[in-house]
Design a protein around this motif. Structure first.
Motif, mmCIF file in Angstrom:
data_model
loop_
_atom_site.group_PDB
_atom_site.id
_atom_site.type_symbol
_atom_site.label_atom_id
_atom_site.label_comp_id
_atom_site.label_asym_id
_atom_site.label_seq_id
_atom_site.Cartn_x
_atom_site.Cartn_y
_atom_site.Cartn_z
ATOM 1 N N ALA A 298 0.812 -1.216 0.000
ATOM 2 C CA ALA A 298 0.000 0.000 0.000
ATOM 3 C C ALA A 298 0.844 1.264 0.000
ATOM 4 C CB ALA A 298 -0.914 0.003 1.214
ATOM 5 N N LEU A 299 0.412 2.230 -0.790
ATOM 6 C CA LEU A 299 0.876 3.602 -0.659
ATOM 7 C C LEU A 299 -0.270 4.356 0.001
ATOM 8 C CD1 LEU A 299 3.269 5.494 -1.408
ATOM 9 C CD2 LEU A 299 1.894 6.249 -3.358
ATOM 10 N N ILE A 300 -0.037 4.910 1.172
ATOM 11 C CA ILE A 300 -1.113 5.539 1.931
ATOM 12 C C ILE A 300 -0.827 7.006 2.179
ATOM 13 C CG2 ILE A 300 -1.715 3.353 3.045
ATOM 14 C CD1 ILE A 300 -0.284 4.271 5.516
ATOM 15 N N ASN A 301 -1.898 7.759 2.460
ATOM 16 C CA ASN A 301 -1.745 9.173 2.781
ATOM 17 C C ASN A 301 -1.669 9.360 4.292
ATOM 18 O OD1 ASN A 301 -4.390 8.905 3.710
ATOM 19 N ND2 ASN A 301 -5.294 9.880 1.905
ATOM 20 N N ALA A 302 -1.584 10.617 4.735
ATOM 21 C CA ALA A 302 -1.417 10.905 6.156
ATOM 22 C C ALA A 302 -2.650 10.559 6.971
ATOM 23 C CB ALA A 302 -1.055 12.377 6.343
ATOM 24 N N SER A 303 -3.779 10.295 6.292
ATOM 25 C CA SER A 303 -4.998 9.897 6.988
ATOM 26 C C SER A 303 -5.132 8.389 7.111
ATOM 27 C CB SER A 303 -6.225 10.463 6.250
ATOM 28 O OG SER A 303 -6.195 11.878 6.219
ATOM 29 N N GLY A 304 -4.150 7.648 6.616
ATOM 30 C CA GLY A 304 -4.192 6.199 6.697
ATOM 31 C C GLY A 304 -5.048 5.549 5.628
ATOM 32 N N GLU A 305 -5.317 6.261 4.547
ATOM 33 C CA GLU A 305 -6.124 5.726 3.448
ATOM 34 C C GLU A 305 -5.215 5.239 2.329
ATOM 35 O OE1 GLU A 305 -9.977 8.716 3.785
ATOM 36 O OE2 GLU A 305 -8.168 9.368 2.717
ATOM 37 N N VAL A 306 -5.570 4.101 1.726
ATOM 38 C CA VAL A 306 -4.800 3.571 0.604
ATOM 39 C C VAL A 306 -5.082 4.400 -0.636
ATOM 40 C CG1 VAL A 306 -4.351 1.564 -0.846
ATOM 41 C CG2 VAL A 306 -4.871 1.247 1.574
ATOM 42 N N ILE A 307 -4.059 5.014 -1.178
ATOM 43 C CA ILE A 307 -4.217 5.848 -2.372
ATOM 44 C C ILE A 307 -3.585 5.206 -3.599
ATOM 45 C CG2 ILE A 307 -4.465 8.046 -1.173
ATOM 46 C CD1 ILE A 307 -1.430 8.433 -1.536
ATOM 47 N N GLY A 308 -2.786 4.146 -3.390
ATOM 48 C CA GLY A 308 -2.161 3.492 -4.527
ATOM 49 C C GLY A 308 -1.622 2.123 -4.163
ATOM 50 N N ILE A 309 -1.373 1.309 -5.181
ATOM 51 C CA ILE A 309 -0.779 -0.022 -5.010
ATOM 52 C C ILE A 309 0.633 0.026 -5.583
ATOM 53 C CG2 ILE A 309 -0.937 -2.465 -5.617
ATOM 54 C CD1 ILE A 309 -3.939 -2.135 -5.811
ATOM 55 N N ASN A 310 1.623 -0.136 -4.722
ATOM 56 C CA ASN A 310 3.019 -0.061 -5.146
ATOM 57 C C ASN A 310 3.310 -1.109 -6.213
ATOM 58 O OD1 ASN A 310 3.513 1.985 -3.225
ATOM 59 N ND2 ASN A 310 3.804 0.448 -1.642
ATOM 60 N N SER A 311 3.974 -0.678 -7.288
ATOM 61 C CA SER A 311 4.096 -1.567 -8.435
ATOM 62 C C SER A 311 5.496 -1.671 -9.004
ATOM 63 C CB SER A 311 3.140 -1.106 -9.549
ATOM 64 O OG SER A 311 3.220 -1.934 -10.672
ATOM 65 N N ALA A 312 6.236 -0.580 -9.070
ATOM 66 C CA ALA A 312 7.522 -0.610 -9.768
ATOM 67 C C ALA A 312 8.447 0.460 -9.237
ATOM 68 C CB ALA A 312 7.314 -0.417 -11.281
ATOM 69 N N LYS A 313 9.723 0.301 -9.549
ATOM 70 C CA LYS A 313 10.715 1.313 -9.205
ATOM 71 C C LYS A 313 11.661 1.487 -10.384
ATOM 72 C CE LYS A 313 14.228 0.285 -6.634
ATOM 73 N NZ LYS A 313 15.085 -0.124 -5.505
ATOM 74 N N TYR A 314 12.315 2.650 -10.425
ATOM 75 C CA TYR A 314 13.328 2.900 -11.447
ATOM 76 C C TYR A 314 14.671 2.576 -10.826
ATOM 77 C CZ TYR A 314 15.712 5.239 -15.310
ATOM 78 O OH TYR A 314 16.494 5.524 -16.403
#
Length: 453
Positions: A298-314
């Protein structure tokens, strides 16, 4: 010789000259002149490249599942992040005639009001929704003399508990985390592990849903876990806090923090186990560390909500903090569909009637072809034959979903019953070799009556 009194006085300089006479190895430098303050020039290096497969200049976009790991019982890690108080910045931003700026001296911004952000309470609330996923699969490789050999392998990834029904728990993750799995294992926040199955996958967006039967989860674990809260990724702002949680390096859940670095990014990565390139757009870029094993986390915001699904890196020796996540605005509709749709009974399963192979990124670039499935055989009398599909066509989408491989096509057709009408998109070359896209409506045939080779 010019002399500047601001650097040293005359007596000091004369003393140094005398010292040089008795110490010939001592080199006396000319006193440096003071120069007026001015803007320093910075040279920015910009690397522009269309990375599809492999490595360009030592760099590559990679999915971040982790292979060959052993889960260790390590403590959860947190990392604090400093943030600027805009009011204190504004209060210290003096005008041109402010006394703090006299004689060209720039006043330093006061940092007494800047506060470190403690994300521990946010992490405590979200951690019960995050799982570690272990993929047990068989890997086959070809030796230098053409011989093939297979061996059992493990890979690690992460997942997010996104829904619960009366019978099952549903976990969102990346397609490349579960690709090729013979068996799957899910480990919850309290360390308990259970077997899981793949509910559905969507290769084009690198998304998948894993299913765990509630009957396989003990009462204590059910009390320890929770369904994640999904946030609105359309309201993200560049610079706001971002927190990444996942099974980094297979060590167990860990936490990294950073900010939203950019929005609407587009990257292209190689599909799992092949050189088929899959492009994902509208991605969230973050400098929160995304490491192998974080895929599906999970990528979450400061409110503890999931805003994205981590997928890749450069990945590159000269690059830091280039991670990417699929925004929930794109992921959630697909996740819901993967959860709710059911595979049809084999007696009612559908059949298209083609044989094909994926167009690799190198072939697509070299011959100016679209990415998709190159159809090299159309079965006589099949649904594809009746709809007018031809050998040489390139199938790019099935019922609104992008298709890159035959495996993905077969997985998708498994949810359709015979006699269902669907629209498929193909590209067909004209006499000049130029591909023109067209949509064809196909009435799917039945596997019960098809002559499948």
């Amino acid at each position: 010789m010019d002399f500047n009194h601001q650097d040293m006085n005359r007596q000091e300089y004369n003393n140094l000259q005398e010292y040089q006479q008795v110490q010939p190895n001592f080199v006396l430098a000319e006193p440096k002149k003071k120069t007026q303050s001015g803007w320093k020039r910075f040279i920015a290096k910009t690397v522009v490249g269309a990375l599809l497969i492999g490595m360009i200049g030592g760099a590559t976009f990679t999915g971040v599942s982790y292979a060959g790991f052993h889960l260790l019982d390590l403590p959860f890690l947190t990392q604090n992040e400093e943030t600027n108080d805009s009011d204190s910045i504004k209060a210290n931003h003096a005008s041109a005639d402010n006394s703090d700026y006299k004689d060209g001296a720039v006043a330093a911004v006061k940092t007494s009001n800047l506060k470190a952000v403690d994300v521990s309470s946010v992490v405590d609330a979200v951690m019960p929704s995050i799982v570690a996923i272990t993929n047990y699969s068989t890997t086959t490789y070809t030796g230098m003399f053409g011989q093939s050999q297979s061996y059992d392998s493990e890979s690690a990834g992460s997942g997010i508990i996104v829904a619960q029904s009366d019978d099952n728990l549903y976990i969102a993750t990346n397609n490349h985390v579960v690709s090729g799995a013979k068996t799957l294992s899910v480990q919850f926040v309290n360390g308990t592990s259970v077997n899981a199955t793949v509910k559905g996958t969507y290769e084009a967006k690198d998304l998948a849903v894993v299913q765990v039967a509630l009957s396989d989860i003990d009462a204590d674990t059910l009390k320890a876990i929770r369904v994640a809260s999904v946030g609105d990724s359309t309201k993200l702002s560049v610079g706001e806090t971002a927190i990444a949680i996942g099974n980094a390096l297979g060590y167990g859940q860990s936490v990294t923090t950073g900010v939203i670095s950019a929005l609407d990014r587009e990257i292209t990565v190689a599909g799992e186990g092949s050189d088929v390139a899959i492009t994902n757009d509208n991605l969230i870029q973050t400098d929160a560390a995304i490491n192998p094993g974080n895929s599906g986390g999970a990528l979450i915001n400061a409110s503890g909500e999931v805003i994205g699904i981590n997928s890749a890196k450069y990945s590159d020796t000269s690059v830091e903090g280039f991670g990417f996540a699929i925004p929930m605005e794109d992921a959630w509709p697909i996740i819901e569909q993967l959860i709710t749709r059911e595979k049809v009974d084999e007696s009612e399963s559908a059949y298209l009637g083609i044989q094909g192979q994926p167009i690799s990124s190198s072939v697509a670039q070299a011959y100016n072809m679209p990415e998709g499935i190159y159809i090299y055989k159309v079965m006589s009398g099949s649904a594809a034959d009746k709809a007018g599909l031809q050998e040489g066509d390139i199938l790019t989408a099935f019922d609104g979903q992008k298709i890159y491989t035959m495996t993905a096509l077969k997985e998708l057709i498994a949810y359709y019953s015979a006699d269902t009408k669907v629209d498929i998109v193909i590209s067909r070359a004209n006499k000049k070799g130029e591909y023109k896209e067209q949509t064809v409506t196909v009435t799917l045939g039945s596997t019960a009556t098809a002559n499948i080779n």
